[in-house]
Design an enzyme around this catalytic site. Structure first.
Site, PDB file in Angstrom:
ATOM      1  N   GLU A  20       0.849  -1.189   0.000  1.00  0.00           N
ATOM      2  CA  GLU A  20       0.000   0.000   0.000  1.00  0.00           C
ATOM      3  C   GLU A  20       0.889   1.245   0.000  1.00  0.00           C
ATOM      4  O   GLU A  20       2.088   1.163   0.272  1.00  0.00           O
ATOM      5  CB  GLU A  20      -0.901   0.048   1.240  1.00  0.00           C
ATOM      6  CG  GLU A  20      -1.921  -1.056   1.344  1.00  0.00           C
ATOM      7  CD  GLU A  20      -2.774  -0.928   2.601  1.00  0.00           C
ATOM      8  OE1 GLU A  20      -2.697   0.136   3.257  1.00  0.00           O
ATOM      9  OE2 GLU A  20      -3.494  -1.873   2.928  1.00  0.00           O
TER      10      GLU A  20
ATOM     11  N   HIS B 259      -1.586   3.181   8.971  1.00  0.00           N
ATOM     12  CA  HIS B 259      -2.637   2.199   8.696  1.00  0.00           C
ATOM     13  C   HIS B 259      -2.160   0.878   9.274  1.00  0.00           C
ATOM     14  O   HIS B 259      -1.233   0.258   8.756  1.00  0.00           O
ATOM     15  CB  HIS B 259      -2.892   2.059   7.193  1.00  0.00           C
ATOM     16  CG  HIS B 259      -3.954   1.065   6.865  1.00  0.00           C
ATOM     17  ND1 HIS B 259      -4.050   0.442   5.645  1.00  0.00           N
ATOM     18  CD2 HIS B 259      -4.983   0.578   7.617  1.00  0.00           C
ATOM     19  CE1 HIS B 259      -5.087  -0.378   5.639  1.00  0.00           C
ATOM     20  NE2 HIS B 259      -5.661  -0.316   6.831  1.00  0.00           N
TER      21      HIS B 259
END
Length: 310
Positions: A105, A160
């Site tokens: 990501e 995250h």
């Protein structure tokens, strides 16, 4: 001489000042755009909503960007700036692709160039003795300058987490804070992102093991009672914003922090909203240096309770 005739004028003036205060403030947002890759890029309805959400914000953190070809941010720049005749333009800064295995990501910050600029940036190196490789996706730390806000500069530490390791990852942000302070002469800090900091991932008994919560110098703007999830079947405060630094804490516009329910705002069905993301953005505003500089209504470190909403 009576003051009553002037009261309507004073009331109007006060309303104008309040409106000006809101207009001059800097809105900062954090948004996990679930699985933001090629398939979502081709969903025109979802993309229209994402662009609307970004345009609400002066600076926004986007997470869960899955884009091996690095097409997402250039595409967003075209949508934000391409047909605009206004003087406001967006720019962005993006991390490398992060993750332990093949799953990767990126973090990206999109910001209005007239209001915000990048002073410095680095990828946190997760190499502390005894707890190497704590982060699933290391924080991409960015130091921003915002000359028109009361806090002229601030560091944003995005995160995250992986749900199963949320407690350890959130706690480790205290070490990131120490590392940034060693590198830069920064005083104002914003920790934000999808912490997965709610429900079964961070049970109540776990908070005592998280330094970001037990240290009262870290001020949590999004409380445990909030729901940052789109699904009606869930109610969890996964997404958070945490501040450190007296200046930035005092610069928060009162009652500006919260969750932006784009499903309600844009009159979407749950299915349509889930095409955008399974998370709602979280946000807050920083006061302009020209607005209410002598205000005593800003957030106070002494009065702020842990886990409470501003």
């Amino acid at each position: 001489m009576s003051l009553y005739p002037a009261s309507p004028y004073l009331a109007s003036l006060l309303l104008f000042i309040l409106a000006l205060h809101g207009a001059l403030s800097l809105r900062l947002c954090s948004f996990n755009v679930r699985s933001f890759g090629e398939s979502k890029k081709e969903n025109h309805n979802a993309m229209d909503i994402i662009v609307k959400i970004i345009k609400r914000c002066d600076l926004i953190l986007l997470m869960e960007i899955k884009d091996s070809n690095n097409n997402i941010c250039p595409m967003l720049m075209e949508k934000l700036n391409g047909n605009s005749r206004r003087s406001t333009t967006y720019n962005y800064v993006i991390s490398s692709r992060l993750g332990r295995n093949t799953y990767k990501e990126q973090y990206a910050f999109l910001y209005k160039e007239k209001l915000v600029s990048v002073k410095a940036k680095y990828l946190y190196h997760d190499y502390q003795d005894g707890d190497t490789d704590v982060f699933s996706r290391e924080p991409f730390v960015v130091w921003f300058q915002a000359p028109f806000t009361a806090a002229k500069d601030f560091v944003i530490v995005p995160l995250h987490t992986t749900p199963e390791t949320s407690v350890k990852e959130i706690d480790e942000l205290a070490d990131v804070y120490t590392d940034v302070r060693r590198r830069w002469k920064a005083e104002n800090f914003i920790f934000m992102g999808d912490f997965n900091a709610g429900c079964s991932y961070v049970p109540k008994k776990a908070w005592k093991n998280i330094r970001l919560r037990t240290d009262p110098n870290f001020v949590w703007l999004i409380g445990d009672q909030e729901d940052t999830t789109v699904k009606k079947s869930t109610s969890c405060a996964y997404d958070r914003i945490v501040l450190r630094g007296q200046e930035i804490v005092n610069s928060v516009v009162p009652r500006s922090s919260g969750v932006f329910d784009f499903q309600k705002a844009y009159e979407l069905s749950e299915e349509e909203a889930l095409d955008v993301s399974d998370h709602f953005p979280v946000e807050f505003k920083l006061q302009s240096s020209r607005a209410f500089t002598n205000s005593r209504k800003s957030v106070s470190l002494k009065k702020k309770k842990k886990g409470s909403r501003s």
